[in-house]
Design a protein around this motif. Structure first.
Motif, mmCIF file in Angstrom:
data_model
loop_
_atom_site.group_PDB
_atom_site.id
_atom_site.type_symbol
_atom_site.label_atom_id
_atom_site.label_comp_id
_atom_site.label_asym_id
_atom_site.label_seq_id
_atom_site.Cartn_x
_atom_site.Cartn_y
_atom_site.Cartn_z
ATOM 1 N N ASN A 55 43.623 8.218 -24.383
ATOM 2 C CA ASN A 55 44.775 8.911 -24.967
ATOM 3 C C ASN A 55 45.880 7.953 -25.368
ATOM 4 O O ASN A 55 46.690 8.259 -26.244
ATOM 5 C CB ASN A 55 45.305 9.959 -23.986
ATOM 6 C CG ASN A 55 44.780 11.349 -24.300
ATOM 7 O OD1 ASN A 55 44.762 11.771 -25.450
ATOM 8 N ND2 ASN A 55 44.320 12.045 -23.281
ATOM 9 N N PHE B 59 40.237 10.164 -19.601
ATOM 10 C CA PHE B 59 40.661 11.177 -20.565
ATOM 11 C C PHE B 59 41.963 11.881 -20.187
ATOM 12 O O PHE B 59 42.326 12.871 -20.821
ATOM 13 C CB PHE B 59 39.558 12.234 -20.729
ATOM 14 C CG PHE B 59 38.335 11.720 -21.435
ATOM 15 C CD1 PHE B 59 38.321 11.562 -22.811
ATOM 16 C CD2 PHE B 59 37.185 11.380 -20.716
ATOM 17 C CE1 PHE B 59 37.194 11.092 -23.464
ATOM 18 C CE2 PHE B 59 36.063 10.914 -21.355
ATOM 19 C CZ PHE B 59 36.061 10.752 -22.729
ATOM 20 N N SER B 60 42.656 11.397 -19.178
ATOM 21 C CA SER B 60 43.943 11.991 -18.811
ATOM 22 C C SER B 60 44.975 11.730 -19.909
ATOM 23 O O SER B 60 44.804 10.802 -20.713
ATOM 24 C CB SER B 60 44.431 11.420 -17.483
ATOM 25 O OG SER B 60 44.803 10.062 -17.637
ATOM 26 N N PRO B 61 46.062 12.511 -19.966
ATOM 27 C CA PRO B 61 47.083 12.297 -21.014
ATOM 28 C C PRO B 61 47.679 10.901 -21.012
ATOM 29 O O PRO B 61 48.191 10.449 -22.045
ATOM 30 C CB PRO B 61 48.142 13.355 -20.676
ATOM 31 C CG PRO B 61 47.381 14.437 -19.972
ATOM 32 C CD PRO B 61 46.335 13.720 -19.178
ATOM 33 N N ILE C 72 44.866 7.134 -28.796
ATOM 34 C CA ILE C 72 45.083 8.289 -29.678
ATOM 35 C C ILE C 72 46.571 8.504 -29.933
ATOM 36 O O ILE C 72 46.998 8.776 -31.067
ATOM 37 C CB ILE C 72 44.450 9.558 -29.059
ATOM 38 C CG1 ILE C 72 42.929 9.418 -29.015
ATOM 39 C CG2 ILE C 72 44.846 10.804 -29.846
ATOM 40 C CD1 ILE C 72 42.225 10.540 -28.274
ATOM 41 N N THR C 73 47.379 8.350 -28.896
ATOM 42 C CA THR C 73 48.824 8.539 -29.035
ATOM 43 C C THR C 73 49.424 7.506 -29.972
ATOM 44 O O THR C 73 50.339 7.814 -30.754
ATOM 45 C CB THR C 73 49.502 8.460 -27.656
ATOM 46 O OG1 THR C 73 48.910 9.430 -26.785
ATOM 47 C CG2 THR C 73 51.002 8.748 -27.763
ATOM 48 N N PRO D 16 49.054 13.013 -27.260
ATOM 49 C CA PRO D 16 47.767 12.923 -26.549
ATOM 50 C C PRO D 16 46.932 14.186 -26.730
ATOM 51 O O PRO D 16 47.450 15.248 -27.077
ATOM 52 C CB PRO D 16 48.193 12.752 -25.090
ATOM 53 C CG PRO D 16 49.507 13.454 -25.002
ATOM 54 C CD PRO D 16 50.182 13.241 -26.341
ATOM 55 N N VAL D 17 45.646 14.057 -26.490
ATOM 56 C CA VAL D 17 44.720 15.190 -26.548
ATOM 57 C C VAL D 17 44.348 15.572 -25.116
ATOM 58 O O VAL D 17 43.982 14.708 -24.313
ATOM 59 C CB VAL D 17 43.447 14.836 -27.341
ATOM 60 C CG1 VAL D 17 42.471 16.011 -27.341
ATOM 61 C CG2 VAL D 17 43.797 14.427 -28.757
ATOM 62 N N LYS D 18 44.448 16.843 -24.803
ATOM 63 C CA LYS D 18 44.159 17.316 -23.446
ATOM 64 C C LYS D 18 42.664 17.597 -23.301
ATOM 65 O O LYS D 18 42.215 18.737 -23.292
ATOM 66 C CB LYS D 18 44.983 18.561 -23.141
ATOM 67 C CG LYS D 18 46.494 18.314 -23.202
ATOM 68 C CD LYS D 18 47.277 19.584 -22.957
ATOM 69 C CE LYS D 18 48.779 19.328 -23.032
ATOM 70 N NZ LYS D 18 49.566 20.575 -22.838
ATOM 71 N N PHE D 19 41.904 16.525 -23.179
ATOM 72 C CA PHE D 19 40.449 16.641 -23.119
ATOM 73 C C PHE D 19 39.975 17.463 -21.921
ATOM 74 O O PHE D 19 39.067 18.276 -22.041
ATOM 75 C CB PHE D 19 39.811 15.248 -23.052
ATOM 76 C CG PHE D 19 39.900 14.470 -24.327
ATOM 77 C CD1 PHE D 19 39.063 14.756 -25.390
ATOM 78 C CD2 PHE D 19 40.820 13.445 -24.464
ATOM 79 C CE1 PHE D 19 39.127 14.034 -26.573
ATOM 80 C CE2 PHE D 19 40.900 12.715 -25.631
ATOM 81 C CZ PHE D 19 40.056 13.007 -26.692
ATOM 82 N N TYR E 283 37.280 21.146 -25.664
ATOM 83 C CA TYR E 283 36.745 19.805 -25.456
ATOM 84 C C TYR E 283 35.834 19.716 -24.234
ATOM 85 O O TYR E 283 35.142 18.710 -24.059
ATOM 86 C CB TYR E 283 37.893 18.795 -25.288
ATOM 87 C CG TYR E 283 38.673 18.548 -26.561
ATOM 88 C CD1 TYR E 283 38.166 17.739 -27.566
ATOM 89 C CD2 TYR E 283 39.917 19.134 -26.746
ATOM 90 C CE1 TYR E 283 38.883 17.516 -28.733
ATOM 91 C CE2 TYR E 283 40.640 18.916 -27.909
ATOM 92 C CZ TYR E 283 40.121 18.113 -28.900
ATOM 93 O OH TYR E 283 40.825 17.897 -30.049
#
Length: 320
Positions: A159, A152-154, A162-163, A169-172, A178
């Motif tokens: 990510n 889940f890192s950027p 997702i990107t 990216p999402v900062k999970f 989150y």
């Protein structure tokens, strides 16, 4: 009327007396069975009950140089301090939400897995699937958290996908919004397979003739599960739910602490991590003991309350 009541009381007393005598007779006939229990009982007393003596420091202004009895008695001072602390509501609600949502979302999953595994007829396929489902339970919490930070890192694989879709990216792992989702879902993934074992074992006791008879009567798969399988595991489900609800405030320390960052602290600070920080890191042992004792008291109250409710709803079947 009075004679009838007196007769009923006498019969009850005689019945309880006979039960006591039969229990004593059983103990006399099987002394070695109770001798086998002796090590477990002794260890439980030493490691569970004797340490309760240390809980008295929650009511004292504990000073290690003076010892427990030499320290000044302050009563409920530390409890009041915690309940009136500015961050009490945040810490308490974080603990409650993580546990409650974890129980709410995680409780049905092992049941569903067990019901699905019970439908597999090929033993080899069933064993391989069980191996895959049970394996995450044996992975260290440290390794699990490390995997979460990688995935889940950027710049991690999730990510990256997702990107490619959203462009950002999402900062999970750093966003408080989150944290709870990642914590709960990863916990379900890790423990659901192992938790399903008890239900698989209960379903193994179902007589196949019941399913055959129901099939001949025209019952489909869902009807057989509803009227045969679920009633079989219902008592087990009740006990597991009571134990889960009774320990709703006893959330694990390691995973929350390892996933904790400075940015997600508003959602990740829970009672166990708070006790660690004020107790071991700050050396405020009396205050941290009061917080821990408060947490344990809430668990005991919830256990009694949930057991009472389940017994009412489940025709008298409960934990005790």
């Amino acid at each position: 009327m009075e004679e009838t009541v007196r007769w009923n009381k006498n019969m009850q007393m005689q019945g309880s007396s006979r039960i006591r005598k039969s229990k004593l007779d059983y103990i006399r006939r099987n002394p070695f069975l109770y001798l086998l229990l002796a090590p477990a009982v002794i260890l439980t007393i030493i490691f569970k009950y004797v340490p309760m003596y240390g809980a008295i420091i929650a009511f004292k202004d504990f000073n290690p140089s003076k010892g427990i009895w030499g320290s000044e008695w302050v009563g409920l001072k530390h409890f009041v301090k915690f309940l009136t602390a500015p961050n009490f509501e945040v810490i308490f609600m974080n603990t409650l939400k993580l546990s409650f949502y974890g129980l709410l979302l995680g409780f049905p999953v092992p049941v569903l897995l067990a019901l699905m595994l019970n439908q597999l007829r090929r033993a080899g396929v069933k064993k391989n699937i069980q191996l895959v489902l049970y394996a995450p339970n044996f992975i260290s919490v440290v390794v699990i958290v490390g995997m979460l930070f990688i995935f889940f890192s950027p710049v991690g694989p999730i990510n990256a996908l997702i990107t490619s879709i959203t462009g950002a990216p999402v900062k999970f792992m750093s966003d408080p919004d989150y944290f709870r989702t990642v914590y709960i879902l990863s916990g379900i993934w890790q423990g659901a397979g192992w938790a399903s074992i008890i239900y698989v074992a209960a379903l193994a006791n179902v007589d196949p003739e019941l399913h055959n008879a129901a099939t001949l009567d025209g019952a489909n798969l869902m009807q057989r599960i509803r009227h045969i399988d679920l009633p079989t595991i219902k008592p087990v489900m009740a006990i597991v739910f009571i134990l889960g609800a009774g320990g709703i405030m006893a959330i694990g320390f390691e995973k929350a602490f390892l996933m904790q960052t400075a940015l997600n602290l508003p959602a990740s600070e829970i009672i166990p991590t708070y006790v660690y920080k004020v107790g071991l890191q700050s050396g405020n042992y009396a205050y941290s003991s009061a917080v821990g004792l408060f947490n344990s008291a809430i668990n005991v109250i919830l256990l009694i309350l949930v057991n009472f409710i389940v017994k009412k709803l489940n025709e008298g079947e409960g934990l005790y």
